[in-house]
Motif scaffolding. Structure first.
Motif, PDB file in Angstrom:
ATOM      1  N   GLU A 263       0.803  -1.197  -0.002  1.00  0.00           N
ATOM      2  CA  GLU A 263       0.066  -0.022  -0.014  1.00  0.00           C
ATOM      3  C   GLU A 263       0.846   1.321  -0.040  1.00  0.00           C
ATOM      4  OE1 GLU A 263      -0.537  -2.248   2.339  1.00  0.00           O
ATOM      5  OE2 GLU A 263      -2.528  -3.113   1.728  1.00  0.00           O
ATOM      6  N   LEU A 264       1.826   1.126   0.712  1.00  0.00           N
ATOM      7  CA  LEU A 264       2.746   2.312   1.117  1.00  0.00           C
ATOM      8  C   LEU A 264       3.517   2.638  -0.146  1.00  0.00           C
ATOM      9  CD1 LEU A 264       4.090   2.467   4.647  1.00  0.00           C
ATOM     10  CD2 LEU A 264       2.452   3.972   3.563  1.00  0.00           C
ATOM     11  N   VAL A 267       1.263   4.363  -2.552  1.00  0.00           N
ATOM     12  CA  VAL A 267       1.113   5.809  -1.858  1.00  0.00           C
ATOM     13  C   VAL A 267       2.420   6.730  -2.458  1.00  0.00           C
ATOM     14  CG1 VAL A 267       1.217   7.218   0.001  1.00  0.00           C
ATOM     15  CG2 VAL A 267      -0.267   5.260  -0.013  1.00  0.00           C
ATOM     16  N   PHE A 270       1.829   7.331  -6.259  1.00  0.00           N
ATOM     17  CA  PHE A 270       0.793   8.394  -6.512  1.00  0.00           C
ATOM     18  C   PHE A 270       1.325   9.814  -6.163  1.00  0.00           C
ATOM     19  CE2 PHE A 270      -2.760   4.910  -6.046  1.00  0.00           C
ATOM     20  CZ  PHE A 270      -2.659   4.751  -7.342  1.00  0.00           C
ATOM     21  N   ILE A 274       1.626  12.942  -8.567  1.00  0.00           N
ATOM     22  CA  ILE A 274       1.076  14.344  -8.288  1.00  0.00           C
ATOM     23  C   ILE A 274       2.219  15.297  -8.306  1.00  0.00           C
ATOM     24  CG2 ILE A 274       0.063  15.902  -6.506  1.00  0.00           C
ATOM     25  CD1 ILE A 274      -1.360  13.411  -5.673  1.00  0.00           C
TER      26      ILE A 274
ATOM     27  N   LEU B 116      -4.988  11.555  -5.301  1.00  0.00           N
ATOM     28  CA  LEU B 116      -5.102  11.925  -4.062  1.00  0.00           C
ATOM     29  C   LEU B 116      -5.893  11.109  -3.298  1.00  0.00           C
ATOM     30  CD1 LEU B 116      -4.580  14.326  -1.864  1.00  0.00           C
ATOM     31  CD2 LEU B 116      -6.540  15.239  -2.360  1.00  0.00           C
ATOM     32  N   GLU B 118      -6.991   8.059  -3.846  1.00  0.00           N
ATOM     33  CA  GLU B 118      -6.183   6.753  -3.579  1.00  0.00           C
ATOM     34  C   GLU B 118      -5.324   6.718  -2.322  1.00  0.00           C
ATOM     35  OE1 GLU B 118      -8.744   4.806  -4.820  1.00  0.00           O
ATOM     36  OE2 GLU B 118      -7.099   3.423  -5.264  1.00  0.00           O
ATOM     37  N   VAL B 119      -4.399   7.803  -2.457  1.00  0.00           N
ATOM     38  CA  VAL B 119      -3.313   7.891  -1.583  1.00  0.00           C
ATOM     39  C   VAL B 119      -3.727   7.674  -0.009  1.00  0.00           C
ATOM     40  CG1 VAL B 119      -1.850   9.896  -0.433  1.00  0.00           C
ATOM     41  CG2 VAL B 119      -1.654   9.066  -2.735  1.00  0.00           C
ATOM     42  N   LEU B 122      -5.118   4.314   0.470  1.00  0.00           N
ATOM     43  CA  LEU B 122      -4.096   3.319   0.622  1.00  0.00           C
ATOM     44  C   LEU B 122      -3.278   3.512   1.983  1.00  0.00           C
ATOM     45  CD1 LEU B 122      -2.999   3.011  -3.021  1.00  0.00           C
ATOM     46  CD2 LEU B 122      -3.923   1.257  -1.665  1.00  0.00           C
ATOM     47  N   SER B 123      -3.265   4.789   2.553  1.00  0.00           N
ATOM     48  CA  SER B 123      -2.545   5.160   3.650  1.00  0.00           C
ATOM     49  C   SER B 123      -3.291   4.526   4.828  1.00  0.00           C
ATOM     50  CB  SER B 123      -2.161   6.622   3.820  1.00  0.00           C
ATOM     51  OG  SER B 123      -1.618   7.195   2.786  1.00  0.00           O
ATOM     52  N   ILE B 125      -5.169   2.024   4.822  1.00  0.00           N
ATOM     53  CA  ILE B 125      -5.172   0.408   4.712  1.00  0.00           C
ATOM     54  C   ILE B 125      -3.870   0.158   5.263  1.00  0.00           C
ATOM     55  CG2 ILE B 125      -5.175  -1.658   3.152  1.00  0.00           C
ATOM     56  CD1 ILE B 125      -7.250  -0.193   1.736  1.00  0.00           C
ATOM     57  N   ALA B 126      -2.759   1.098   4.922  1.00  0.00           N
ATOM     58  CA  ALA B 126      -1.392   0.622   5.234  1.00  0.00           C
ATOM     59  C   ALA B 126      -1.165   0.552   6.916  1.00  0.00           C
ATOM     60  CB  ALA B 126      -0.222   1.593   4.709  1.00  0.00           C
ATOM     61  N   ARG B 128      -2.843  -0.420   9.167  1.00  0.00           N
ATOM     62  CA  ARG B 128      -3.711  -1.253   9.716  1.00  0.00           C
ATOM     63  C   ARG B 128      -3.797  -1.586  10.954  1.00  0.00           C
ATOM     64  NH1 ARG B 128      -1.349  -4.073   5.778  1.00  0.00           N
ATOM     65  NH2 ARG B 128      -3.008  -4.145   4.352  1.00  0.00           N
TER      66      ARG B 128
END
Lengths: 289, 332
Positions: A263-264, A267, A270, A274, B116, B118-119, B122-123, B125-126, B128
């Motif tokens: 996930e990171l 991140v 992404f 940006i 943004l 999604e960031v 996902l953050s 979820i990360a 957790r």
């Protein structure tokens, strides 16, 4: 320490191969994006349609995989054609954002239509692709295949765009659509062909994806956003740029997953996207106009 | 007579919960009011051409800190909510300032906001260990358990939430009205027509866009906070990311983002439509409701881009069908 570097090497190689998958995904979108200047926000869902076509023909009807794969390219090509004819072309003269939003409606439609027909379960072809071993390195065959196909697909698309008459017309329209229609080019036809070819590319990507991933109605959310980012980062309509951007992103995700978490890693990818948009909105590899 | 109509409607809405309304309808009304607030917030940007596909990001970043502060430090949501809204505004500055300064517009603005959203998802979820990841989290029940806790903003009776949601929604409409009557509106309209020309007559493009973005982020964050607090359940996939972001956009479009009530009507249509189709088709045809919804969205954008309410308002104001004035009428 030696072991550590070794795993890292494997990570990097797998990253390169993952880049192949992403590059292949980006090809079709890049073509449509670059020529018609439309974002198919439902692009990942169109790829999903191809994955379901292969699943249905191969598993349910028992077709040989090769025919199912060809049907995917053709079928999704037709979907691409229909998307343009039914959704984009009535909206060509409206603000570009309307086209993006209309294909967003298509995203909902395809997702839920897939749920309606196939249910929310994860489906796969029941194939187990071999894992190749080079000395101590383990490499997924399907990723290698995707990498090779992406390379071949890009070259084929490049030759189509530069060596054929219609390809030249497509590039000309991409450069200046108003002038080209004044010069007697049937832009509508060019757009339809571009959409069909873009769809066919999505069908090609679907073949490689379905070999390594289960298909389910919401699969588009997993690779859709990253595909858009790659296209924009590479510079719209710049096939080589898109290809390189796919590898940059895949390395970030691969190495990031190795050191922190998946996930990171996304991140980071992404946020990089940006940041690139702020600094070079025309894409990393686009020559400044 | 016409002057008093809005006040009459508000009074009617205010007494609804004290009439014998079935709980299920009260539940729907609360959801509609909250989504109405969020969609109104989105439309404040959308109607000036700032199409954000990442409002889910503002939701997630507002609601999670509030719930976490409550669970770990027992901080009352009355303090947690302003912190959450503040963070949403901060996120708005972080994305908005550079985007507007470097003139990221149109497609590109939509895509960076998509990233943004999604960031944020996902953050969440990360992280957790803190947030429970994709499984979501529940705010702890107030101890000792009571039916009405103003400190924890936990009520067994839905009517409390209804009143809170109604007040917040009215606040959102009030913000819309303020913007509509301000100079900022003209400035933003000029910017959405032609950014360079607007800048050349002395409009500070970056600051105008940033201000409306921050207002929109704050309203969205507040809506998310109420949603999380009402459901007593937080999930990163339904409170951030691409899915909810698109839902906000489409509800606003269906209702009509150029009118004050349009976004709320859109939220109403979306929620009622989905619920009733779900009730009609039941569990037999999963996905049928959304399939029809998706199809309608495409048709709406092609044939009725100003939305249902925008269309009605324009017709009502100009029954002659003079379409050249549609846009002007629909923005009033």
């Amino acid at each position: 320490m030696g072991i550590f570097d070794f795993y890292l090497l494997e990570t990097i190689i797998n990253g390169v191969l993952f880049g192949g998958v992403l590059a292949l995904l980006a090809l079709g979108l890049n073509l449509v994006f670059g020529v018609i200047d439309v974002i198919w926000i439902a692009y990942a869902e169109i790829v999903m349609v191809g994955m379901y076509i292969i699943y249905y023909l191969n598993v349910v009807l028992g077709w040989p995989l090769v025919f199912a794969a060809l049907a995917s390219i053709l079928g999704v090509g037709v979907v691409g054609l229909l998307v343009h004819a039914l959704i984009i072309s009535p909206l060509l003269d409206t603000p570009p954002i309307n086209q993006l939003l209309a294909t967003g409606g298509l995203l909902f439609f395809l997702q839920s239509f897939a749920t309606l027909i196939f249910g929310a379960e994860f489906r796969n072809l029941g194939l187990s692709m071999p894992i190749l071993q080079f000395f101590e390195l383990y490499i997924s065959f399907s990723r290698l295949l995707a990498f090779g196909t992406a390379l071949v697909g890009m070259i084929a698309l490049y030759l189509f765009l530069t060596r054929t008459y219609i390809g030249t017309a497509i590039r000309a329209v991409a450069q200046d659509r108003e002038i080209m229609s004044l010069m007697g080019v049937n832009t509508r036809k060019v757009y339809l062909i571009t959409s069909a070819v873009g769809g066919g590319m999505a069908g090609l990507a679907a073949i490689l994806l379905v070999l390594q991933q289960d298909v389910h109605p919401f699969i588009g959310y997993t690779f859709g956003p990253i595909t858009f980012m790659i296209c924009v980062m590479g510079g719209l309509g710049n096939l080589l740029g898109g290809f390189l951007a796919a590898f940059i992103m895949s390395q970030i995700i691969s190495i990031g997953s190795f050191y922190v978490s998946t996930e990171l890693a996304y991140v980071i990818a992404f946020i990089l996207f940006i940041a690139v948009m702020f600094i070079r909105p025309e894409g990393l590899f686009q020559r400044r106009a | 007579m016409k002057r008093w109509l809005p006040y009459g409607c508000i009074a009617l809405l205010a007494v609804v919960p004290f009439a014998p309304v079935p709980l299920y309808y009260l539940h729907l009304a609360i959801l509609i009011l909250i989504m109405g607030l969020i969609c109104t917030g989105w439309s404040l940007m959308g109607k000036f051409g700032l199409v954000s596909l990442g409002h889910g990001g503002f939701m997630g970043i507002a609601v999670y800190p509030m719930a976490l502060l409550w669970n770990h430090y027992g901080l009352t949501p009355w303090l947690g909510a302003p912190i959450g809204v503040g963070l949403a505004v901060l996120l708005g500055v972080l994305i908005g300032y550079p985007a507007f300064r470097f003139r990221v517009v149109g497609h590109y603005f939509a895509l960076i906001t998509l990233a943004l959203g999604e960031v944020v998802r996902l953050s969440i979820i990360a992280a957790r260990e803190l947030t429970g990841g994709s499984l979501g989290m529940t705010p702890l029940r107030v101890q000792p358990i009571t039916d009405v806790s103003w400190y924890a903003v936990q009520f067994t009776d839905k009517r409390y939430f209804y009143v809170i949601a109604l007040v917040a929604w009215l606040g959102g409409l009030w913000a819309w009205r303020l913007v509509n009557r301000s100079m900022a509106r003209s400035a933003l309209e000029a910017i959405s027509e032609d950014e360079v020309a607007a800048a050349s007559v002395g409009i500070h493009v970056t600051s105008q866009k940033l201000r409306i973005t921050l207002l929109s982020a704050a309203m969205t964050g507040l809506g998310a906070i109420m949603l999380g607090q009402y459901n007593q359940y937080l999930n990163p996939n339904s409170l951030s990311g691409i899915s909810i972001s698109l839902e906000i956009v489409f509800a606003s479009i269906v209702g009509g983002m150029y009118t004050m009530l349009g976004p709320t009507i859109g939220a109403l249509i979306t929620i009622v439509f989905r619920e009733s189709l779900r009730a009609y088709f039941g569990a037999t045809l999963t996905g049928m409701a959304e399939t029809i919804y998706g199809l309608l969205l495409i048709l709406f954008i092609i044939f009725m881009p100003r939305g249902l309410w925008g269309f009605v308002v324009a017709r009502f104001a100009h029954p002659t069908g003079d379409t050249s004035r549609l846009e002007v009428a629909a923005t009033r």
